[in-house]
Design a protein around this motif. Sequence first.
Motif, mmCIF file in Angstrom:
data_model
loop_
_atom_site.group_PDB
_atom_site.id
_atom_site.type_symbol
_atom_site.label_atom_id
_atom_site.label_comp_id
_atom_site.label_asym_id
_atom_site.label_seq_id
_atom_site.Cartn_x
_atom_site.Cartn_y
_atom_site.Cartn_z
ATOM 1 N N LEU A 96 8.533 67.732 55.811
ATOM 2 C CA LEU A 96 9.451 66.591 56.295
ATOM 3 C C LEU A 96 8.819 65.736 57.352
ATOM 4 N N ILE A 97 8.763 64.292 56.930
ATOM 5 C CA ILE A 97 8.312 63.482 57.970
ATOM 6 C C ILE A 97 9.469 62.651 58.684
ATOM 7 N N ARG A 98 9.653 62.675 59.653
ATOM 8 C CA ARG A 98 10.536 61.556 60.359
ATOM 9 C C ARG A 98 9.753 60.483 60.776
ATOM 10 N N THR A 99 10.086 59.289 60.107
ATOM 11 C CA THR A 99 9.181 58.142 60.803
ATOM 12 C C THR A 99 10.003 57.378 61.904
ATOM 13 N N GLY B 140 15.344 44.063 39.896
ATOM 14 C CA GLY B 140 15.523 42.712 40.649
ATOM 15 C C GLY B 140 16.436 43.286 41.873
ATOM 16 N N VAL B 141 16.572 44.560 42.362
ATOM 17 C CA VAL B 141 17.345 44.854 43.447
ATOM 18 C C VAL B 141 16.245 45.609 44.383
ATOM 19 N N LYS B 142 16.159 45.004 45.570
ATOM 20 C CA LYS B 142 15.157 45.639 46.685
ATOM 21 C C LYS B 142 15.860 46.810 47.478
ATOM 22 N N ILE B 143 15.226 47.830 47.420
ATOM 23 C CA ILE B 143 15.629 48.985 48.542
ATOM 24 C C ILE B 143 14.753 49.255 49.711
ATOM 25 N N CYS B 144 15.081 49.435 50.688
ATOM 26 C CA CYS B 144 14.281 49.881 51.673
ATOM 27 C C CYS B 144 14.175 51.585 51.781
ATOM 28 N N VAL B 145 12.746 51.811 51.634
ATOM 29 C CA VAL B 145 12.473 52.926 51.457
ATOM 30 C C VAL B 145 11.738 53.760 52.622
ATOM 31 N N VAL B 146 11.436 53.030 53.329
ATOM 32 C CA VAL B 146 10.752 53.289 54.786
ATOM 33 C C VAL B 146 11.301 52.307 55.900
ATOM 34 N N ASP B 147 11.903 52.776 56.995
ATOM 35 C CA ASP B 147 11.982 52.231 58.040
ATOM 36 C C ASP B 147 11.982 53.077 59.400
ATOM 37 N N ASP B 148 12.339 52.721 60.576
ATOM 38 C CA ASP B 148 12.384 53.655 61.600
ATOM 39 C C ASP B 148 13.592 54.583 61.284
ATOM 40 N N GLY B 149 13.183 55.936 61.703
ATOM 41 C CA GLY B 149 14.325 57.025 61.335
ATOM 42 C C GLY B 149 14.647 57.582 60.102
ATOM 43 N N PHE C 263 15.381 59.720 52.762
ATOM 44 C CA PHE C 263 16.596 59.713 53.313
ATOM 45 C C PHE C 263 16.576 58.248 54.289
ATOM 46 N N ASP C 264 17.686 57.662 54.333
ATOM 47 C CA ASP C 264 17.780 56.379 55.562
ATOM 48 C C ASP C 264 17.904 56.879 56.710
ATOM 49 N N SER C 265 18.104 56.373 57.551
ATOM 50 C CA SER C 265 18.410 56.790 59.277
ATOM 51 C C SER C 265 19.716 57.295 59.290
ATOM 52 N N VAL D 14 18.100 57.648 49.571
ATOM 53 C CA VAL D 14 17.698 56.416 48.996
ATOM 54 C C VAL D 14 17.078 56.111 47.581
ATOM 55 N N GLN D 15 16.310 57.575 47.458
ATOM 56 C CA GLN D 15 15.776 57.782 46.174
ATOM 57 C C GLN D 15 14.974 59.017 46.035
ATOM 58 N N TRP D 16 14.940 59.615 44.890
ATOM 59 C CA TRP D 16 13.970 60.854 44.650
ATOM 60 C C TRP D 16 12.786 60.199 43.721
ATOM 61 N N TYR D 17 11.703 60.473 44.462
ATOM 62 C CA TYR D 17 10.503 59.768 43.940
ATOM 63 C C TYR D 17 9.450 61.144 43.271
ATOM 64 N N ILE D 18 9.373 61.199 41.953
ATOM 65 C CA ILE D 18 8.660 62.466 41.472
ATOM 66 C C ILE D 18 7.167 61.971 40.879
#
Length: 180
Positions: free
Chosen positions: A36-39, A52-61, A80-82, A87-91
């Motif tokens: 687990l990494i908490r950014t 065509g839909v943008k989603i945030c996958v990395v940000d603070d927290g 996971f968002d803050s 947000v998504q599962w990336y396999i």
Amino acid sequence: MLKRKFGDRSDWKRVLVREYAQSFINSEYFNGYVTLIRTVKVSAPLYAEYNGVKICVVDDGYLWLQQFPSDHNHSVTTMFDSKGNIVQWYIDICLQNGVSENNVPWMEDLFLDVIVLPSGEIFNKDINELEEAFLNGTINKKMYDLAREESAILNDLIKRNEFTLIKLSKEHKELLLQMI
């Protein structure tokens, strides 16, 4: 040569301040490493775009949970968002999962990726990269076939709501949050 990706993502320059935990789990439903990494602080948010839909996958927290199942040819990163929402599962389809001499889990990437959004939408990525790797000799026919077969199996399990690692992501996150 295949790219080896490590669970601690120590080479990730975008993440300026991080918290990290890992554990080995041996249970009825999962056997392998989880990280687990908490950014805490990133240099800039990172976005992915699907249809065509943008989603945030990395940000603070944000939290990135990675599951490295033993004896399987995939690794799952749950983002996971803050606020703790998925947000998504990336396999990542991979040749193998292992652990370094420093006890950090890793996977050897076989190019294909399956992305699952909380809505249930499934996206298969980088088929062209797999084809190119086979044609230029980076991977052999056995590796190529393994990647295609693993991707097909996972897509089927996901569509039937039977892919266990997705169901375990929140439980594994909570376990590791206690270690940060």
